[in-house]
Design an enzyme around this catalytic site. Structure first.
Site, PDB file in Angstrom:
ATOM      1  N   VAL A 105      -5.790  10.955  13.631  1.00 61.05           N
ATOM      2  CA  VAL A 105      -7.230  10.717  13.726  1.00 61.05           C
ATOM      3  C   VAL A 105      -7.507   9.553  14.675  1.00 61.05           C
ATOM      4  CG1 VAL A 105      -9.250   9.896  12.449  1.00 61.05           C
ATOM      5  CG2 VAL A 105      -7.828  11.709  11.496  1.00 61.05           C
ATOM      6  N   GLY A 132      -5.241   8.505   9.171  1.00 61.98           N
ATOM      7  CA  GLY A 132      -3.893   8.682   9.701  1.00 61.98           C
ATOM      8  C   GLY A 132      -3.830   8.466  11.208  1.00 61.98           C
ATOM      9  N   HIS A 161       0.808  -1.222   0.000  1.00 64.68           N
ATOM     10  CA  HIS A 161       0.000   0.000   0.000  1.00 64.68           C
ATOM     11  C   HIS A 161       0.843   1.275   0.000  1.00 64.68           C
ATOM     12  CE1 HIS A 161      -3.680  -2.336   0.924  1.00 64.68           C
ATOM     13  NE2 HIS A 161      -4.307  -1.279   0.463  1.00 64.68           N
TER      14      HIS A 161
END
Length: 493
Positions: A452, A449, A379
């Site tokens: 958060v 992220g 990813h």
């Protein structure tokens, strides 16, 4: 089974929490619209009477922009070429689709893009001729690592006038990595010379340049592709038209729902505003979390739904579309049913070859850890992705540990003796609510992220203890009942 009235109560409570929390997000979006507009430049959405639209979800904005510019036309071209080839030259259809894929790649990415895809494919194919799993994996990982080398990135940026074209090449090469890895590993497992013709260079090109899944997936492993391409499930013209109309109708509904969500709830912009995220109410935080994960689900119904429709028209069977995240109540279920193609790849080529569950507890832990490590690396290998992968590995590990404990004969006997079937179902939902709370929290790290995730942990589980935390678990208890009932129906079907 639970009484019908009780299950209906859980369903109504789940729906009510969805609507109430979404309304809180809607109110905050309206109250702070001017502030968010100044900071993030909200766009006008002509589809819904000129409402402002949150443009800060990069992935959705990126693919919608490319879709309007070229991709929809290129997909339409693929469908036309495929149907004509099926009617006129069915025997040569794989090679015609391969040639079309190459032309579409050149039209979208230019000669440098085609050259890069060819270069990666040729290198992977040549290394696979040694029939060494280790060499093939090293080759794939090294090719993937070149996508993040600063010098190579700067070179590729100079090939294109805009950043969007550069990112399209990056996304394409990242997805192609899984495809040539699948081909290479399957070739290493083949016994000579029985199936050698199916693992020739023309076939890897047909696989790599199959255009519906070229830029963004979904992932279709090579054995499924070659089997279905050589023996497609052909439909009559009438059935194909019916499939096309029904599929387009669903896609338009999903696309319209995604656009409506972006116009009514500025969840991505609020997530990007640390100050605002820390100031909103706990109800709004819950609504933002639900809106984020549900938008991610609807987004991939569209992004995977278009290629899936084209594959079905080609006579291929695509991986199932993501299952609704509101019915997910476990880490295992989320990974198994959201991106089915990626899950199949990880199980077949990473988890099982590393031993899987055959080598005891430590072997399972190692195989699972390496699987999540590969997911994070593929990813993009950013810090928040490693954190997300590690947290999901922990969640899967704890979940499987609890499941094994509960499935021991001693525990099973005690549960059967002291708890009725409905009571055991309620215990399952109570445990699942804890798992679901962590599942949502950990995946917010992926979507927003580390900051958060930290904000949610502090607000809901540290500062909010005990009442906010227990309220969250109570609502997720209702969700879990609905999810368990849905899973039983889904499995039965």
């Amino acid at each position: 089974m639970l009484p019908r009235w009780e299950l209906s109560l859980y369903l109504l409570a789940s729906l009510g929490f969805h609507f109430c929390s979404f309304y809180e997000v809607y109110k905050v979006s309206r109250e702070h619209e001017e502030e968010l507009d100044q900071e993030f430049e909200l766009e006008t959405n002509a589809l819904f009477g000129g409402l402002k639209k949150d443009p800060t979800d990069f992935e959705w904005s990126f693919w919608m922009e490319w879709g309007k510019q070229r991709l929809l036309w290129l997909f339409l071209g693929h469908m036309t070429v495929s149907q004509l080839a099926m009617m006129l030259v069915r025997k040569h259809r794989p090679w015609i689709l391969m040639a079309y894929g190459m032309w579409a790649c050149w039209h979208g990415l230019g000669a440098p893009g085609v050259a890069m895809v060819f270069l990666h494919t040729i290198i992977a194919f040549c290394v696979a001729q040694f029939r060494s799993l280790l060499l093939s994996w090293l080759c794939s990982l090294l090719l993937l690592s070149t996508l993040r080398l600063q010098g190579v990135e700067e070179l590729k940026r100079r090939w294109y006038p805009t950043e969007n074209e550069y990112y399209l090449l990056q996304f394409t090469l990242t997805v192609r990595c899984l495809f040539y890895t699948s081909f290479s590993l399957e070739l290493c497992w083949q016994e000579e010379p029985s199936t050698r013709s199916s693992y020739s260079f023309p076939w890897i090109l047909a696989y790599i340049f199959y255009y519906p899944v070229f830029h963004n997936g979904p992932i279709l492993i090579y054995p499924e592709f070659i089997k279905q391409m050589q023996q497609p499930e052909l439909c009559s013209v009438k059935d194909s038209l019916r499939m096309l109309v029904r599929g387009l109708g669903r896609l338009l509904c999903w696309w319209g729902l995604a656009e409506l969500m972006l116009s009514l709830m500025y969840m991505h912009a609020i997530f990007s505003s640390t100050t605002l995220l820390g100031a909103v109410s706990c109800w709004t935080l819950g609504g933002l979390a639900l809106a984020q994960v549900l938008f991610f689900y609807v987004k991939y119904l569209v992004l995977f739904g278009i290629p899936a429709l084209l594959m079905r028209l080609d006579g291929l069977k695509p991986p199932p579309l993501p299952r609704c995240v509101s019915t997910m109540f476990s880490f295992t279920g989320m990974w198994r049913h959201f991106d089915v193609g990626l899950h199949n790849f990880l199980i077949r080529y990473v988890y099982i070859p590393l031993g899987g569950s055959k080598h005891g507890c430590l072997g399972t832990l190692f195989s699972t850890a390496m699987t999540f490590a590969f997911v994070s690396y593929w990813h993009g290998s950013y810090d928040y992705l490693w954190c997300w992968a590690a947290l999901n590995w922990l969640g899967v590990t704890v979940e499987n540990g609890v499941r094994r404990l509960v499935e021991t004969p001693c525990i099973q006997e005690r549960l059967a003796r002291y708890l009725s079937p409905p009571a055991r179902r309620r215990l399952h939902a109570a445990l699942a609510s804890c798992s679901t709370s962590m599942l949502i929290l950990f995946n917010l790290v992926f979507l927003g992220g580390n900051q958060v995730g930290k904000t949610y942990w502090d607000r809901l589980f540290i500062q909010g203890w005990p009442w906010v935390t227990l309220s969250v678990l109570a609502f997720l208890y209702c969700y879990s009942h609905v999810g368990i009932a849905w899973a039983q129906t889904y499995t039965a079907d």
